[in-house]
Design an enzyme around this catalytic site. Sequence first.
Site, PDB file in Angstrom:
ATOM      1  N   SER A  59       0.827  -1.211   0.000  1.00  0.00           N
ATOM      2  CA  SER A  59       0.000   0.000   0.000  1.00  0.00           C
ATOM      3  C   SER A  59       0.864   1.265   0.000  1.00  0.00           C
ATOM      4  O   SER A  59       0.488   2.283  -0.565  1.00  0.00           O
ATOM      5  CB  SER A  59      -0.979   0.009   1.179  1.00  0.00           C
ATOM      6  OG  SER A  59      -0.301   0.114   2.407  1.00  0.00           O
ATOM      7  N   ASN A  60       2.052   1.201   0.607  1.00  0.00           N
ATOM      8  CA  ASN A  60       2.968   2.350   0.523  1.00  0.00           C
ATOM      9  C   ASN A  60       3.497   2.519  -0.892  1.00  0.00           C
ATOM     10  O   ASN A  60       3.635   3.645  -1.369  1.00  0.00           O
ATOM     11  CB  ASN A  60       4.127   2.192   1.514  1.00  0.00           C
ATOM     12  CG  ASN A  60       3.733   2.630   2.910  1.00  0.00           C
ATOM     13  OD1 ASN A  60       3.563   3.817   3.169  1.00  0.00           O
ATOM     14  ND2 ASN A  60       3.559   1.669   3.798  1.00  0.00           N
ATOM     15  N   LEU A 101      10.841  -7.483   3.953  1.00  0.00           N
ATOM     16  CA  LEU A 101      11.184  -8.249   5.145  1.00  0.00           C
ATOM     17  C   LEU A 101      12.511  -8.993   5.035  1.00  0.00           C
ATOM     18  O   LEU A 101      12.911  -9.688   5.963  1.00  0.00           O
ATOM     19  CB  LEU A 101      10.057  -9.229   5.477  1.00  0.00           C
ATOM     20  CG  LEU A 101       8.724  -8.555   5.825  1.00  0.00           C
ATOM     21  CD1 LEU A 101       7.655  -9.597   6.129  1.00  0.00           C
ATOM     22  CD2 LEU A 101       8.892  -7.600   7.006  1.00  0.00           C
ATOM     23  N   LEU A 108      16.685  -9.021   4.662  1.00  0.00           N
ATOM     24  CA  LEU A 108      17.825  -8.169   4.978  1.00  0.00           C
ATOM     25  C   LEU A 108      18.460  -7.713   3.657  1.00  0.00           C
ATOM     26  O   LEU A 108      18.697  -8.521   2.766  1.00  0.00           O
ATOM     27  CB  LEU A 108      18.842  -8.978   5.784  1.00  0.00           C
ATOM     28  CG  LEU A 108      20.018  -8.201   6.354  1.00  0.00           C
ATOM     29  CD1 LEU A 108      19.535  -7.267   7.457  1.00  0.00           C
ATOM     30  CD2 LEU A 108      21.054  -9.171   6.905  1.00  0.00           C
ATOM     31  N   HIS A 120       9.080   3.046   8.963  1.00  0.00           N
ATOM     32  CA  HIS A 120       8.838   2.186  10.115  1.00  0.00           C
ATOM     33  C   HIS A 120       7.565   2.672  10.814  1.00  0.00           C
ATOM     34  O   HIS A 120       7.389   3.875  10.995  1.00  0.00           O
ATOM     35  CB  HIS A 120      10.027   2.275  11.070  1.00  0.00           C
ATOM     36  CG  HIS A 120       9.920   1.329  12.217  1.00  0.00           C
ATOM     37  ND1 HIS A 120      10.187  -0.024  12.106  1.00  0.00           N
ATOM     38  CD2 HIS A 120       9.559   1.529  13.504  1.00  0.00           C
ATOM     39  CE1 HIS A 120       9.996  -0.601  13.265  1.00  0.00           C
ATOM     40  NE2 HIS A 120       9.605   0.311  14.144  1.00  0.00           N
ATOM     41  N   ASP A 152      16.787  -0.172  11.502  1.00  0.00           N
ATOM     42  CA  ASP A 152      15.991   0.953  12.014  1.00  0.00           C
ATOM     43  C   ASP A 152      16.809   2.027  12.718  1.00  0.00           C
ATOM     44  O   ASP A 152      16.269   2.777  13.534  1.00  0.00           O
ATOM     45  CB  ASP A 152      14.898   0.447  12.983  1.00  0.00           C
ATOM     46  CG  ASP A 152      13.941  -0.519  12.313  1.00  0.00           C
ATOM     47  OD1 ASP A 152      13.693  -0.372  11.109  1.00  0.00           O
ATOM     48  OD2 ASP A 152      13.454  -1.437  13.002  1.00  0.00           O
ATOM     49  N   GLU A 192       1.393   6.895   7.111  1.00  0.00           N
ATOM     50  CA  GLU A 192       2.519   6.477   6.255  1.00  0.00           C
ATOM     51  C   GLU A 192       2.256   6.854   4.807  1.00  0.00           C
ATOM     52  O   GLU A 192       3.152   7.295   4.095  1.00  0.00           O
ATOM     53  CB  GLU A 192       2.724   4.958   6.345  1.00  0.00           C
ATOM     54  CG  GLU A 192       3.201   4.474   7.693  1.00  0.00           C
ATOM     55  CD  GLU A 192       3.423   2.969   7.696  1.00  0.00           C
ATOM     56  OE1 GLU A 192       3.921   2.419   6.704  1.00  0.00           O
ATOM     57  OE2 GLU A 192       3.075   2.328   8.697  1.00  0.00           O
TER      58      GLU A 192
HETATM   59  C1  GRF Z   1       4.189  -0.632   6.762  1.00  0.00           C
HETATM   60  O1  GRF Z   1       3.534  -0.605   7.985  1.00  0.00           O
HETATM   61  C2  GRF Z   1       5.605  -0.125   6.920  1.00  0.00           C
HETATM   62  O2  GRF Z   1       5.737   0.807   7.945  1.00  0.00           O
HETATM   63  C3  GRF Z   1       6.365  -1.356   7.254  1.00  0.00           C
HETATM   64  O3  GRF Z   1       5.754  -2.383   6.517  1.00  0.00           O
HETATM   65  C4  GRF Z   1       4.401  -2.043   6.245  1.00  0.00           C
HETATM   66  C5  GRF Z   1       4.199  -2.169   4.775  1.00  0.00           C
HETATM   67  O4  GRF Z   1       2.852  -2.077   4.426  1.00  0.00           O
HETATM   68  N1  GRF Z   1       7.768  -1.175   6.982  1.00  0.00           N
HETATM   69  P1  GRF Z   1       2.437  -2.055   2.879  1.00  0.00           P
HETATM   70  O5  GRF Z   1       2.948  -3.334   2.239  1.00  0.00           O
HETATM   71  O6  GRF Z   1       3.055  -0.840   2.268  1.00  0.00           O
HETATM   72  O7  GRF Z   1       0.935  -1.999   2.882  1.00  0.00           O
END
Ligand code: GRF
Length: 223
Positions: free
Chosen positions: A13-14, A86, A88, A105, A146, A175
Site C-alpha cells: 500500500s505504501n 522483510l 535483509l 517504520h 531501524d 505512512e
Molecule cells: C508498513 O507498515 C511499513 O511501515 C512497514 O511495513 C508495512 C508495509 O505495508 N515497513 P504495505 O505493504 O506498504 O501496505
Amino acid sequence: MRRIAVLASGGGSNLQAILDHLAALGAAAPAAVTLVVSDRADGYALERARARGVVAAHLPRSAPDDALERLLDEHRCDLVVLAGYLRLVPEPVVRRWSGRMLNIHPALLPAFGGHGMYGHRVHEAVLAAGVRLSGATVHFVNEQFDRGAIVAQWPVPVRPDDTVETLAQRVLAVEHRLYPWCVEAVARGDVRLDDDGHVHGSLPYAFPRFAVEGPRHPFVPDE
Ligand code: GRF
C-alpha cells in the site's frame, strides 16, 4: 528523471501511495518508480507494479547474495525505497546506496524498532508499553536495523480502546501521506544525507505545516 526501485514483501500500500503521488505530479515529478522487487512471488506489490506498467521482479529467498545488486544495476536505480521489505538488504547494497535508500517504520524511532520489530509486532509492543503516542518514521537505511538517520516523523495518538488492528490502520494512513513526500524530497535533492551522518535540507513547507496543524485533528490526516 531519477529511477526508483521499491522493495516490498507485503501488500504494497505504501508502494501504491508513492506511485499515485508521483503520477499526480505529472511532468513535475522528479522521479519514477521503474522497478518493484518482492521476495514473494504472490506479493500483491508485484500486481500493483504490473498494473502501472512497472517492471515487477520476484527475488526468491534462494537467490544468490548479489542478485539484488545486479537487478538494481540492470535497471540503473538511483534510489531504493524499502516499503515493508522483510529481507535483509545485503551490506554491499546498503553501502553503495547510502544516502539513496529509505525505509519507513510504523512507530516513532528509535523506540519500538530493531531486529524482529516489524508488522504487528511493533504495534503490540507499543500497546504493551502503554505509550500514548506512536507514529511513522522515514529514515535513511544504514547497516543497523531501524537506526539510520531520520528524515521525517509523523505522530499518531494511541487511543485507550486501540487494538493492534486499529492502531496499525491509523499509522498506515499517515505512512501513505508521509512516505511519498519524503521520497519526492530526497529525489529532488531537497533532503539529503551528508557525510557527517546528519540529514540536511527540509521537506516542502506544506508538509510540516500540515503535520503540525492538521486539517481536523493535530495528529490524524483527513480521511
Ligand atoms: C508498513 O507498515 C511499513 O511501515 C512497514 O511495513 C508495512 C508495509 O505495508 N515497513 P504495505 O505493504 O506498504 O501496505
